[in-house]
Design an enzyme around this catalytic site. Structure first.
Site: not given
Ligand code: CO
Length: 134
Positions: A7, A79, A130
């Protein structure tokens, strides 16, 4: 070593208007808001055919995205999340490559119920990264 883009997370000052942009203007399916007090955010997921967008809103006074929203009052990309098969193997590789893992370096359970880690933006082209074990 990294796999799919899981994502892109966008921090927004207001989740209702962020949801409206993705639902009405862009015509996407957006989930119901989910409060994640342990992460200091409320999140909605925008489902796209090939990935997800997460809209993040500040939750609580200790929210890790509060300083970002202060600097970017209209919101912005916060992020990107890449999938890895084994988060411990991935972490140890990052450390051996000289990259910094944020926090205590131990994976936490993320918004999808899976182990995640965050990597220092200065070590990754100015982008907070991440890693999520899938
Ligand atoms: Co995230």
């Amino acid at each position: 070593m990294i796999g799919r883009l899981n994502h892109v997370a966008i921090a927004v000052p207001d989740l209702v208007s962020g949801t409206k942009v993705y639902e009405q203007t862009l015509g996407a399916n957006v989930s119901k808001p989910q409060a994640l007090p342990e992460h200091g955010v409320t999140v909605v997921f925008v489902e796209l055919p090939n990935t997800k967008i997460e809209l993040l809103e500040v939750l609580g006074e200790e929210s890790p995205i509060a300083p970002f929203i202060e600097k970017n009052p209209s919101g912005g990309i916060h992020h990107v999340c890449y999938e890895v098969e084994d988060i411990i193997v991935a972490r140890d590789r990052m450390i051996s490559e000289g990259a910094r893992v944020l926090g205590d370096g131990e994976p936490k359970i993320g918004a999808h119920g899976k182990p995640v880690l965050f990597l220092h933006p200065k070590d990754f082209c100015g982008t907070l990264v991440e890693l999520e074990q899938v």
